[in-house]
Design a protein around this motif. Structure first.
Motif, PDB file in Angstrom:
ATOM      1  N   GLY A   1       0.760  -1.107   0.064  1.00 32.06           N
ATOM      2  CA  GLY A   1      -0.082   0.110  -0.064  1.00 32.06           C
ATOM      3  C   GLY A   1       0.821   1.421  -0.061  1.00 32.06           C
ATOM      4  N   ARG A   2       0.276   2.284   0.405  1.00 28.14           N
ATOM      5  CA  ARG A   2       0.967   3.669   0.482  1.00 28.14           C
ATOM      6  C   ARG A   2       1.572   3.507   1.446  1.00 28.14           C
ATOM      7  NH1 ARG A   2      -3.734   8.028  -1.153  1.00 28.14           N
ATOM      8  NH2 ARG A   2      -3.773   7.746  -3.510  1.00 28.14           N
ATOM      9  N   GLY A   3       2.848   4.671   1.401  1.00 34.13           N
ATOM     10  CA  GLY A   3       3.478   5.021   2.699  1.00 34.13           C
ATOM     11  C   GLY A   3       4.758   4.358   2.501  1.00 34.13           C
ATOM     12  N   ALA A   4       5.332   4.209   1.111  1.00 28.87           N
ATOM     13  CA  ALA A   4       6.587   3.566   1.058  1.00 28.87           C
ATOM     14  C   ALA A   4       7.606   4.647   1.529  1.00 28.87           C
ATOM     15  CB  ALA A   4       6.796   3.512  -0.550  1.00 28.87           C
ATOM     16  N   ARG A   5       7.398   5.900   1.601  1.00 30.17           N
ATOM     17  CA  ARG A   5       8.600   7.020   1.821  1.00 30.17           C
ATOM     18  C   ARG A   5       8.717   6.608   3.620  1.00 30.17           C
ATOM     19  NH1 ARG A   5      11.163  11.676   0.445  1.00 30.17           N
ATOM     20  NH2 ARG A   5      11.350  13.289   2.164  1.00 30.17           N
ATOM     21  N   GLU A   6       7.544   6.457   4.257  1.00 27.42           N
ATOM     22  CA  GLU A   6       7.673   6.456   5.714  1.00 27.42           C
ATOM     23  C   GLU A   6       8.393   5.049   6.127  1.00 27.42           C
ATOM     24  OE1 GLU A   6       7.012   8.777   7.910  1.00 27.42           O
ATOM     25  OE2 GLU A   6       6.712   9.982   6.101  1.00 27.42           O
ATOM     26  N   ARG A   7       7.937   3.958   5.265  1.00 27.38           N
ATOM     27  CA  ARG A   7       8.538   2.666   5.618  1.00 27.38           C
ATOM     28  C   ARG A   7      10.214   2.717   5.521  1.00 27.38           C
ATOM     29  NH1 ARG A   7       4.424   0.739   2.682  1.00 27.38           N
ATOM     30  NH2 ARG A   7       5.763  -0.226   1.175  1.00 27.38           N
ATOM     31  N   ILE A   8      10.478   3.440   4.272  1.00 29.67           N
ATOM     32  CA  ILE A   8      11.963   3.558   4.039  1.00 29.67           C
ATOM     33  C   ILE A   8      12.861   4.373   5.014  1.00 29.67           C
ATOM     34  CG2 ILE A   8      13.542   4.481   2.508  1.00 29.67           C
ATOM     35  CD1 ILE A   8      11.459   4.241   0.232  1.00 29.67           C
ATOM     36  N   LEU A   9      12.123   5.238   5.605  1.00 28.97           N
ATOM     37  CA  LEU A   9      12.635   6.177   6.965  1.00 28.97           C
ATOM     38  C   LEU A   9      12.795   5.291   7.917  1.00 28.97           C
ATOM     39  CD1 LEU A   9      11.203   9.672   6.005  1.00 28.97           C
ATOM     40  CD2 LEU A   9      13.689   9.009   5.839  1.00 28.97           C
ATOM     41  N   GLY A  10      11.782   4.658   8.267  1.00 24.90           N
ATOM     42  CA  GLY A  10      11.252   3.584   9.465  1.00 24.90           C
ATOM     43  C   GLY A  10      12.714   2.575   9.357  1.00 24.90           C
TER      44      GLY A  10
ATOM     45  N   THR B   1      11.448   2.128  -6.600  1.00 26.72           N
ATOM     46  CA  THR B   1      10.453   3.007  -5.613  1.00 26.72           C
ATOM     47  C   THR B   1      11.248   3.968  -4.632  1.00 26.72           C
ATOM     48  OG1 THR B   1       8.581   1.497  -5.683  1.00 26.72           O
ATOM     49  CG2 THR B   1       8.677   2.814  -3.817  1.00 26.72           C
ATOM     50  N   ALA B   2      12.364   3.298  -4.078  1.00 24.27           N
ATOM     51  CA  ALA B   2      13.257   4.077  -3.128  1.00 24.27           C
ATOM     52  C   ALA B   2      13.651   5.418  -3.617  1.00 24.27           C
ATOM     53  CB  ALA B   2      14.380   3.185  -2.531  1.00 24.27           C
ATOM     54  N   TYR B   3      14.253   5.281  -4.902  1.00 23.24           N
ATOM     55  CA  TYR B   3      14.913   6.060  -5.932  1.00 23.24           C
ATOM     56  C   TYR B   3      13.657   7.273  -6.191  1.00 23.24           C
ATOM     57  CZ  TYR B   3      19.237   4.082  -5.259  1.00 23.24           C
ATOM     58  OH  TYR B   3      20.579   3.494  -4.492  1.00 23.24           O
ATOM     59  N   GLN B   4      12.372   6.882  -6.313  1.00 24.61           N
ATOM     60  CA  GLN B   4      11.407   7.756  -6.683  1.00 24.61           C
ATOM     61  C   GLN B   4      11.241   8.732  -5.447  1.00 24.61           C
ATOM     62  OE1 GLN B   4       8.250   5.246  -7.789  1.00 24.61           O
ATOM     63  NE2 GLN B   4       8.812   5.246  -9.674  1.00 24.61           N
ATOM     64  N   HIS B   5      11.616   8.211  -4.280  1.00 27.49           N
ATOM     65  CA  HIS B   5      11.274   9.153  -3.109  1.00 27.49           C
ATOM     66  C   HIS B   5      12.839   9.871  -2.649  1.00 27.49           C
ATOM     67  CE1 HIS B   5       7.267   7.882  -2.321  1.00 27.49           C
ATOM     68  NE2 HIS B   5       7.538   6.518  -2.563  1.00 27.49           N
TER      69      HIS B   5
ATOM     70  N   LEU C   1      18.267  -1.742   2.897  1.00 29.36           N
ATOM     71  CA  LEU C   1      17.181  -0.744   3.306  1.00 29.36           C
ATOM     72  C   LEU C   1      15.837  -1.203   2.443  1.00 29.36           C
ATOM     73  CD1 LEU C   1      19.014   2.556   3.478  1.00 29.36           C
ATOM     74  CD2 LEU C   1      17.519   1.628   5.222  1.00 29.36           C
ATOM     75  N   CYS C   2      16.054  -1.311   1.258  1.00 27.87           N
ATOM     76  CA  CYS C   2      14.695  -1.718   0.616  1.00 27.87           C
ATOM     77  C   CYS C   2      13.978  -2.757   1.006  1.00 27.87           C
ATOM     78  CB  CYS C   2      15.028  -1.632  -1.245  1.00 27.87           C
ATOM     79  SG  CYS C   2      15.429   0.072  -1.609  1.00 27.87           S
TER      80      CYS C   2
END
Length: 200
Positions: free
Chosen positions: A18-27, A56-60, A46-47
């Motif tokens: 689901g959404r929230g990839a940026r927060e999961r990466i930072l977490g 996705t990581a490099y999109q954020h 990290l990914c």
């Protein structure tokens, strides 16, 4: 990709997330950088921990450098607002509250990042440097509110005590903040007029 598909990203195993990839990466960065350090943590790891693809990581984040800088910003974006933005505290109370650190708090992430990166021009190094200057400035502001004759000097002294206590706690595996707080109280009481302890 359709609009509905754009709301989802595919993890490294191909499962939909689901959404929230940026927060999961930072977490994941928060946990892994703390546990094993910045340099030993790669983007692949990290990914995997965040359950996102590298695309996705490099999109954020443009790269790991930007991710490290954002990781530091998340710790205290307003520079100890819970300490200094308290109108119910006297200047003395605000200054000493900065030393009210939970026992065995991990090494300051700003110090850890600067030590690991060895590059003063790295975005995270610059952010750590700016943050440390901001802490000293906030301490100086509180000292000025309390009537200190040389608030900048007191701010620098207290900032040095904070950083020293954080490093000593990490190295010795023993809480150095109570001792630092006692030294801070002596410095503050010497620098502030007696009325600052009770005035607002």
């Amino acid at each position: 990709m359709t609009d509905s598909e754009s709301e989802l990203e595919k993890g490294p195993t191909g499962s939909r997330r689901g959404r929230g990839a940026r927060e999961r990466i930072l977490g994941a960065a928060l946990r892994l950088f703390r546990e094993q350090g910045i340099n030993r943590t790669g983007m692949d790891q990290l990914c995997a921990a965040a359950q996102v693809s590298k695309r996705t990581a490099y999109q954020h984040f443009d790269g790991k450098d930007e991710l490290v800088a954002e990781y530091l910003r998340r710790f205290d974006p307003t520079v100890l607002s819970d300490v200094f933005d308290r109108p119910d505290r006297t200047p003395r109370e605000r200054l000493l509250a900065a030393f009210d650190i939970p026992p065995m708090t991990p090494l300051c992430p700003y110090i850890a990042a600067a030590v690991e990166l060895h590059d003063p021009e790295h975005p995270a190094s610059r952010y750590a440097r700016d943050y440390k200057k901001a802490v000293a400035a906030r301490l100086a502001d509180a000292a000025r509110d309390g009537g200190a004759a040389d608030p900048e000097q007191l701010g620098e002294q207290l900032a040095l005590l904070l950083d020293g206590a954080a490093a000593r706690t990490r190295v010795l595996d023993a809480d150095a903040f109570p001792t630092a707080a006692a030294i801070a109280a002596a410095l503050v009481d010497k620098a502030l007029p007696a009325a600052a302890g009770t005035g607002r």
